[in-house]
Design a protein around this motif. Sequence first.
Motif, PDB file in Angstrom:
ATOM      1  N   MET A   1     -14.446  94.896  51.068  1.00  0.00           N
ATOM      2  CA  MET A   1     -14.249  93.552  50.579  1.00  0.00           C
ATOM      3  C   MET A   1     -14.135  92.608  51.773  1.00  0.00           C
ATOM      4  O   MET A   1     -13.388  92.856  52.711  1.00  0.00           O
ATOM      5  N   THR A   2     -14.881  91.533  51.714  1.00  0.00           N
ATOM      6  CA  THR A   2     -14.883  90.575  52.823  1.00  0.00           C
ATOM      7  C   THR A   2     -13.796  89.525  52.641  1.00  0.00           C
ATOM      8  O   THR A   2     -13.198  89.406  51.568  1.00  0.00           O
ATOM      9  N   GLY A   3     -13.593  88.765  53.676  1.00  0.00           N
ATOM     10  CA  GLY A   3     -12.621  87.679  53.607  1.00  0.00           C
ATOM     11  C   GLY A   3     -12.998  86.652  52.551  1.00  0.00           C
ATOM     12  O   GLY A   3     -12.138  86.094  51.871  1.00  0.00           O
ATOM     13  N   LEU A   4     -14.300  86.420  52.378  1.00  0.00           N
ATOM     14  CA  LEU A   4     -14.751  85.466  51.370  1.00  0.00           C
ATOM     15  C   LEU A   4     -14.423  85.973  49.964  1.00  0.00           C
ATOM     16  O   LEU A   4     -13.983  85.199  49.109  1.00  0.00           O
ATOM     17  N   ASP A   5     -14.612  87.276  49.728  1.00  0.00           N
ATOM     18  CA  ASP A   5     -14.249  87.856  48.426  1.00  0.00           C
ATOM     19  C   ASP A   5     -12.752  87.696  48.162  1.00  0.00           C
ATOM     20  O   ASP A   5     -12.340  87.339  47.060  1.00  0.00           O
ATOM     21  N   ARG A   6     -11.952  87.963  49.180  1.00  0.00           N
ATOM     22  CA  ARG A   6     -10.501  87.829  49.038  1.00  0.00           C
ATOM     23  C   ARG A   6     -10.111  86.381  48.771  1.00  0.00           C
ATOM     24  O   ARG A   6      -9.219  86.098  47.969  1.00  0.00           O
ATOM     25  N   LEU A   7     -10.792  85.454  49.437  1.00  0.00           N
ATOM     26  CA  LEU A   7     -10.491  84.038  49.243  1.00  0.00           C
ATOM     27  C   LEU A   7     -10.847  83.606  47.822  1.00  0.00           C
ATOM     28  O   LEU A   7     -10.092  82.870  47.183  1.00  0.00           O
ATOM     29  N   GLN A   8     -11.975  84.081  47.300  1.00  0.00           N
ATOM     30  CA  GLN A   8     -12.361  83.741  45.930  1.00  0.00           C
ATOM     31  C   GLN A   8     -11.328  84.256  44.932  1.00  0.00           C
ATOM     32  O   GLN A   8     -10.982  83.553  43.977  1.00  0.00           O
ATOM     33  N   LYS A   9     -10.822  85.460  45.154  1.00  0.00           N
ATOM     34  CA  LYS A   9      -9.779  86.000  44.278  1.00  0.00           C
ATOM     35  C   LYS A   9      -8.493  85.187  44.394  1.00  0.00           C
ATOM     36  O   LYS A   9      -7.796  84.963  43.409  1.00  0.00           O
ATOM     37  N   GLU A  23      -0.667  82.913  47.577  1.00  0.00           N
ATOM     38  CA  GLU A  23      -0.566  83.255  48.998  1.00  0.00           C
ATOM     39  C   GLU A  23      -0.988  84.692  49.230  1.00  0.00           C
ATOM     40  O   GLU A  23      -0.864  85.542  48.347  1.00  0.00           O
ATOM     41  N   SER A  24      -1.503  84.946  50.434  1.00  0.00           N
ATOM     42  CA  SER A  24      -1.888  86.297  50.807  1.00  0.00           C
ATOM     43  C   SER A  24      -1.727  86.466  52.312  1.00  0.00           C
ATOM     44  O   SER A  24      -1.962  85.534  53.078  1.00  0.00           O
ATOM     45  N   GLN A  25      -1.341  87.661  52.700  1.00  0.00           N
ATOM     46  CA  GLN A  25      -1.224  88.002  54.122  1.00  0.00           C
ATOM     47  C   GLN A  25      -1.763  89.410  54.275  1.00  0.00           C
ATOM     48  O   GLN A  25      -1.196  90.360  53.735  1.00  0.00           O
ATOM     49  N   MET A  26      -2.890  89.559  54.961  1.00  0.00           N
ATOM     50  CA  MET A  26      -3.556  90.856  55.071  1.00  0.00           C
ATOM     51  C   MET A  26      -2.735  91.879  55.842  1.00  0.00           C
ATOM     52  O   MET A  26      -2.634  93.021  55.450  1.00  0.00           O
ATOM     53  N   TRP A  27      -2.210  91.483  56.953  1.00  0.00           N
ATOM     54  CA  TRP A  27      -1.442  92.383  57.812  1.00  0.00           C
ATOM     55  C   TRP A  27      -0.185  91.658  58.257  1.00  0.00           C
ATOM     56  O   TRP A  27      -0.130  90.446  58.259  1.00  0.00           O
ATOM     57  N   THR A  28       0.794  92.412  58.697  1.00  0.00           N
ATOM     58  CA  THR A  28       2.053  91.799  59.134  1.00  0.00           C
ATOM     59  C   THR A  28       1.855  90.901  60.349  1.00  0.00           C
ATOM     60  O   THR A  28       2.616  89.965  60.539  1.00  0.00           O
ATOM     61  N   TRP A  29       0.851  91.152  61.166  1.00  0.00           N
ATOM     62  CA  TRP A  29       0.624  90.337  62.352  1.00  0.00           C
ATOM     63  C   TRP A  29      -0.315  89.161  62.058  1.00  0.00           C
ATOM     64  O   TRP A  29      -0.550  88.324  62.907  1.00  0.00           O
ATOM     65  N   CYS A  30      -0.845  89.065  60.855  1.00  0.00           N
ATOM     66  CA  CYS A  30      -1.723  87.961  60.472  1.00  0.00           C
ATOM     67  C   CYS A  30      -0.918  86.793  59.925  1.00  0.00           C
ATOM     68  O   CYS A  30       0.181  86.972  59.427  1.00  0.00           O
ATOM     69  N   GLU A  31      -1.518  85.628  59.994  1.00  0.00           N
ATOM     70  CA  GLU A  31      -0.860  84.454  59.436  1.00  0.00           C
ATOM     71  C   GLU A  31      -1.019  84.438  57.922  1.00  0.00           C
ATOM     72  O   GLU A  31      -1.974  84.987  57.372  1.00  0.00           O
ATOM     73  N   LEU A  32      -0.103  83.797  57.271  1.00  0.00           N
ATOM     74  CA  LEU A  32      -0.120  83.656  55.823  1.00  0.00           C
ATOM     75  C   LEU A  32      -1.223  82.678  55.428  1.00  0.00           C
ATOM     76  O   LEU A  32      -1.351  81.609  56.011  1.00  0.00           O
ATOM     77  N   VAL A  33      -2.041  83.069  54.444  1.00  0.00           N
ATOM     78  CA  VAL A  33      -3.090  82.199  53.919  1.00  0.00           C
ATOM     79  C   VAL A  33      -2.629  81.715  52.544  1.00  0.00           C
ATOM     80  O   VAL A  33      -2.254  82.515  51.695  1.00  0.00           O
TER      81      VAL A  33
END
Length: 71
Positions: A1-9, A23-33
């Motif tokens: 699954m790509t970032g674009l797919d995740r964003l659409q969801k 809100e979503s955060q892929m990994w603990t070291w990533c910023e919150l989207v």
Amino acid sequence: MTGLDRLQKLVALAASEPSQIAESQMWTWCELVTVEIVQGCPMYFVGDDEVIATAAADALDNKPKPKAGVA
């Protein structure tokens, strides 16, 4: 699954929430989207910064944490 797919969801989730925010955060070291729907238009945030959809999708890409170099 790509970032674009995740964003659409994430946009679909925000649209279905009473608060119109998701809100979503892929990994603990990533910023919150965060996606917020305002008057029917999605707004994208990475951390505290408002960004365009491409930047939000990039932040949601499933990228492994960079390994530290060995001295």
